[in-house]
Design an enzyme around this catalytic site. Sequence first.
Site, PDB file in Angstrom:
ATOM      1  N   GLY A   1      42.121  32.298  46.240  1.00 34.35           N
ATOM      2  CA  GLY A   1      42.727  33.541  46.599  1.00 34.35           C
ATOM      3  C   GLY A   1      41.490  34.682  47.093  1.00 34.35           C
ATOM      4  O   GLY A   1      41.455  35.705  46.911  1.00 34.35           O
ATOM      5  N   ALA A   2      40.770  33.777  48.054  1.00 37.38           N
ATOM      6  CA  ALA A   2      39.437  34.720  48.294  1.00 37.38           C
ATOM      7  C   ALA A   2      39.789  35.264  49.842  1.00 37.38           C
ATOM      8  O   ALA A   2      38.660  35.652  50.507  1.00 37.38           O
ATOM      9  CB  ALA A   2      38.285  33.822  48.429  1.00 37.38           C
TER      10      ALA A   2
ATOM     11  N   VAL B   1      47.395  27.496  45.119  1.00 38.44           N
ATOM     12  CA  VAL B   1      47.301  26.758  43.824  1.00 38.44           C
ATOM     13  C   VAL B   1      48.495  26.167  43.137  1.00 38.44           C
ATOM     14  O   VAL B   1      48.310  25.861  41.766  1.00 38.44           O
ATOM     15  CB  VAL B   1      46.523  27.827  42.852  1.00 38.44           C
ATOM     16  CG1 VAL B   1      45.147  28.097  43.389  1.00 38.44           C
ATOM     17  CG2 VAL B   1      47.539  29.090  42.570  1.00 38.44           C
TER      18      VAL B   1
ATOM     19  N   ASN C   1      40.611  33.076  40.695  1.00 39.06           N
ATOM     20  CA  ASN C   1      40.921  34.415  41.126  1.00 39.06           C
ATOM     21  C   ASN C   1      42.329  34.554  41.536  1.00 39.06           C
ATOM     22  O   ASN C   1      42.946  35.876  41.469  1.00 39.06           O
ATOM     23  CB  ASN C   1      40.024  34.992  42.236  1.00 39.06           C
ATOM     24  CG  ASN C   1      40.321  36.243  42.814  1.00 39.06           C
ATOM     25  OD1 ASN C   1      40.297  37.461  42.313  1.00 39.06           O
ATOM     26  ND2 ASN C   1      40.834  36.265  43.997  1.00 39.06           N
TER      27      ASN C   1
ATOM     28  N   SER D   1      42.883  40.283  33.414  1.00 37.50           N
ATOM     29  CA  SER D   1      42.969  41.676  33.838  1.00 37.50           C
ATOM     30  C   SER D   1      42.999  42.384  32.338  1.00 37.50           C
ATOM     31  O   SER D   1      43.262  41.913  31.318  1.00 37.50           O
ATOM     32  CB  SER D   1      44.502  41.849  34.253  1.00 37.50           C
ATOM     33  OG  SER D   1      44.773  43.138  34.197  1.00 37.50           O
TER      34      SER D   1
ATOM     35  N   TYR E   1      53.356  39.325  34.165  1.00 38.96           N
ATOM     36  CA  TYR E   1      52.086  39.501  34.483  1.00 38.96           C
ATOM     37  C   TYR E   1      51.213  39.557  33.295  1.00 38.96           C
ATOM     38  O   TYR E   1      50.322  38.936  33.306  1.00 38.96           O
ATOM     39  CB  TYR E   1      51.929  40.689  35.590  1.00 38.96           C
ATOM     40  CG  TYR E   1      50.630  40.823  36.164  1.00 38.96           C
ATOM     41  CD1 TYR E   1      50.162  40.064  37.039  1.00 38.96           C
ATOM     42  CD2 TYR E   1      49.948  41.622  35.400  1.00 38.96           C
ATOM     43  CE1 TYR E   1      48.797  40.324  37.588  1.00 38.96           C
ATOM     44  CE2 TYR E   1      48.476  41.997  35.686  1.00 38.96           C
ATOM     45  CZ  TYR E   1      47.985  41.162  36.933  1.00 38.96           C
ATOM     46  OH  TYR E   1      46.842  41.399  37.498  1.00 38.96           O
TER      47      TYR E   1
ATOM     48  N   ALA F   1      51.646  38.728  30.343  1.00 39.12           N
ATOM     49  CA  ALA F   1      51.680  37.301  29.420  1.00 39.12           C
ATOM     50  C   ALA F   1      50.639  36.272  30.118  1.00 39.12           C
ATOM     51  O   ALA F   1      49.911  35.601  29.425  1.00 39.12           O
ATOM     52  CB  ALA F   1      53.078  36.772  29.567  1.00 39.12           C
TER      53      ALA F   1
ATOM     54  N   LYS G   1      48.251  37.062  31.897  1.00 44.54           N
ATOM     55  CA  LYS G   1      46.527  37.719  31.981  1.00 44.54           C
ATOM     56  C   LYS G   1      46.201  37.467  30.265  1.00 44.54           C
ATOM     57  O   LYS G   1      45.176  37.028  30.107  1.00 44.54           O
ATOM     58  CB  LYS G   1      46.509  39.093  32.442  1.00 44.54           C
ATOM     59  CG  LYS G   1      46.916  39.044  33.989  1.00 44.54           C
ATOM     60  CD  LYS G   1      45.817  38.310  34.605  1.00 44.54           C
ATOM     61  CE  LYS G   1      46.207  38.270  36.177  1.00 44.54           C
ATOM     62  NZ  LYS G   1      45.156  37.521  37.162  1.00 44.54           N
TER      63      LYS G   1
ATOM     64  N   ILE H   1      42.043  48.001  40.527  1.00 38.73           N
ATOM     65  CA  ILE H   1      40.782  47.810  41.792  1.00 38.73           C
ATOM     66  C   ILE H   1      41.686  48.084  42.994  1.00 38.73           C
ATOM     67  O   ILE H   1      42.937  47.731  43.187  1.00 38.73           O
ATOM     68  CB  ILE H   1      40.332  46.465  41.522  1.00 38.73           C
ATOM     69  CG1 ILE H   1      39.875  45.908  40.070  1.00 38.73           C
ATOM     70  CG2 ILE H   1      39.164  46.176  42.507  1.00 38.73           C
ATOM     71  CD1 ILE H   1      38.664  46.988  39.545  1.00 38.73           C
TER      72      ILE H   1
HETATM   73  N1  LIG Z   1      43.701  44.947  41.850  1.00 36.05           N
HETATM   74  C1  LIG Z   1      43.802  44.991  40.458  1.00 36.05           C
HETATM   75  O1  LIG Z   1      43.956  46.126  40.214  1.00 36.05           O
HETATM   76  C2  LIG Z   1      43.710  43.979  39.633  1.00 36.05           C
HETATM   77  C3  LIG Z   1      43.605  44.329  38.258  1.00 36.05           C
HETATM   78  C4  LIG Z   1      43.237  43.273  37.235  1.00 36.05           C
HETATM   79  C5  LIG Z   1      43.435  41.939  37.890  1.00 36.05           C
HETATM   80  N2  LIG Z   1      43.546  41.593  39.116  1.00 36.05           N
HETATM   81  C6  LIG Z   1      43.376  40.234  39.314  1.00 36.05           C
HETATM   82  O2  LIG Z   1      42.383  39.849  40.285  1.00 36.05           O
HETATM   83  C7  LIG Z   1      43.031  38.737  41.093  1.00 36.05           C
HETATM   84  C8  LIG Z   1      42.778  39.340  42.668  1.00 36.05           C
HETATM   85  O3  LIG Z   1      43.705  40.238  42.941  1.00 36.05           O
HETATM   86  P1  LIG Z   1      43.691  41.285  44.002  1.00 36.05           P
HETATM   87  O4  LIG Z   1      43.903  42.638  43.565  1.00 36.05           O
HETATM   88  O5  LIG Z   1      42.396  41.028  45.025  1.00 36.05           O
HETATM   89  O6  LIG Z   1      44.997  40.958  45.058  1.00 36.05           O
HETATM   90  P2  LIG Z   1      45.268  40.496  46.351  1.00 36.05           P
HETATM   91  O7  LIG Z   1      46.799  40.463  46.419  1.00 36.05           O
HETATM   92  O8  LIG Z   1      44.460  41.384  47.427  1.00 36.05           O
HETATM   93  O9  LIG Z   1      44.812  39.081  46.432  1.00 36.05           O
HETATM   94  C9  LIG Z   1      45.390  37.937  45.725  1.00 36.05           C
HETATM   95  C10 LIG Z   1      44.995  36.814  46.690  1.00 36.05           C
HETATM   96  O10 LIG Z   1      45.690  35.501  45.906  1.00 36.05           O
HETATM   97  C11 LIG Z   1      46.279  34.867  47.008  1.00 36.05           C
HETATM   98  N3  LIG Z   1      47.339  34.139  46.428  1.00 36.05           N
HETATM   99  C12 LIG Z   1      48.578  34.261  46.251  1.00 36.05           C
HETATM  100  N4  LIG Z   1      49.295  33.170  45.877  1.00 36.05           N
HETATM  101  C13 LIG Z   1      48.437  32.186  46.010  1.00 36.05           C
HETATM  102  C14 LIG Z   1      48.611  30.805  45.999  1.00 36.05           C
HETATM  103  N5  LIG Z   1      49.852  30.380  45.729  1.00 36.05           N
HETATM  104  N6  LIG Z   1      47.547  30.118  46.141  1.00 36.05           N
HETATM  105  C15 LIG Z   1      46.289  30.413  46.292  1.00 36.05           C
HETATM  106  N7  LIG Z   1      46.067  31.859  46.689  1.00 36.05           N
HETATM  107  C16 LIG Z   1      47.111  32.757  46.244  1.00 36.05           C
HETATM  108  C17 LIG Z   1      46.685  35.925  47.947  1.00 36.05           C
HETATM  109  O11 LIG Z   1      46.968  35.070  49.225  1.00 36.05           O
HETATM  110  C18 LIG Z   1      45.450  36.740  47.957  1.00 36.05           C
HETATM  111  O12 LIG Z   1      44.504  36.577  48.958  1.00 36.05           O
HETATM  112  C19 LIG Z   1      44.193  38.487  40.807  1.00 36.05           C
HETATM  113  O13 LIG Z   1      44.261  37.478  39.753  1.00 36.05           O
HETATM  114  C20 LIG Z   1      44.716  39.761  40.082  1.00 36.05           C
HETATM  115  O14 LIG Z   1      45.784  39.503  39.149  1.00 36.05           O
HETATM  116  C21 LIG Z   1      43.745  42.737  40.087  1.00 36.05           C
END
Ligand SMILES: NC(=O)c1ccc[n+]([C@@H]2O[C@H](COP(=O)([O-])OP(=O)(O)OC[C@H]3O[C@@H](n4cnc5c(N)ncnc54)[C@H](O)[C@@H]3O)[C@@H](O)[C@H]2O)c1
Length: 252
Positions: free
Chosen positions: A15-16, A66, A92, A144, A157, A159, A161, A190
């Site tokens: 997810g990068a 994934v 991620n 999270s 969600y 659940a 995490k 974030i």
């Molecule tokens: N942004 C926040 O406030 C926050 C807080 C807590 C946890 N998180 C966690 O951090 C991680 C990243 O989140 P983010 O905020 O950068 O979100 P984001 O939506 O910017 O990035 C998530 C990435 O995951 C990818 N993704 C989605 N489905 C996918 C799949 N089937 N296979 C591979 N990649 C896939 C997306 O294409 C995207 O690039 C997540 O696990 C999210 O739950 C985010």
Amino acid sequence: MNRYDLKDKVAIVTGARRGIGEGIALKLAANGARVVVTDIDENDCQKVVDKIATAGGRGLALKLDVTDEKNIKNVIDRVSETYGRIDILVNNAGIFAQGELDKMETSVIDRILNINLRGLILCSKYVIPIMKKQNYGKIINIASIAGFVSFDISSIYCATKGAIVNLTRELATELARFKINVNAVAPGVIETPMTGNLLANNEVSKALLNKIPYGRVGTPQDIANAVAFLASDDSEYMIGHTLVVDGGWIAQ
Ligand SMILES: NC(=O)c1ccc[n+]([C@@H]2O[C@H](COP(=O)([O-])OP(=O)(O)OC[C@H]3O[C@@H](n4cnc5c(N)ncnc54)[C@H](O)[C@@H]3O)[C@@H](O)[C@H]2O)c1
């Protein structure tokens, strides 16, 4: 700043293509790792790899969905063949969805579970044999604070995490004797495309900020700093820990 020695380590980040995952990929590369930037869109991954290269680092872009077990297996085989090792896996990839459970489509529930939890489990499953052979590895799961405290109408969600926090602890004890460290990072709010809509709403944004003693939302760099530490040998004796990086939300 390059605080941690990750020179020549091979890292896969899921997810990068943007958000926190991109921040992690850039950070690991800045600290010397060769970073495999993976996501559902390879072109976007390549843009991150270009940024890594511009900064003097090394990376490789690969498509990795994934939810697709075959794709996971192929990517891990390819990385292992290309570099001869895999030192770091950052799980991620994740999606966020809100909704009252009785009104949620089952397909949406399945999708959250599949991406956030099953995907993380399968990526780990296929990388573990390689790390066992090396007698070395770092698996870092992005959980999270929603794994610890409730977050507005997002039971599925939360659940996933919470499950990641528990899985991290259990898997860590299973793998410690192979010198594989499994740890997690639990971000607070974030600023990324995931939270874009929430933060664009003034009222919601104000309410969220009220919950953060530090007085600002987090950045992908805040999370990447914690991940770089867990990816390095500076955290060698940390096993099954979830590092909360939330500006104080759950400390209150
Ligand atoms: N942004 C926040 O406030 C926050 C807080 C807590 C946890 N998180 C966690 O951090 C991680 C990243 O989140 P983010 O905020 O950068 O979100 P984001 O939506 O910017 O990035 C998530 C990435 O995951 C990818 N993704 C989605 N489905 C996918 C799949 N089937 N296979 C591979 N990649 C896939 C997306 O294409 C995207 O690039 C997540 O696990 C999210 O739950 C985010």
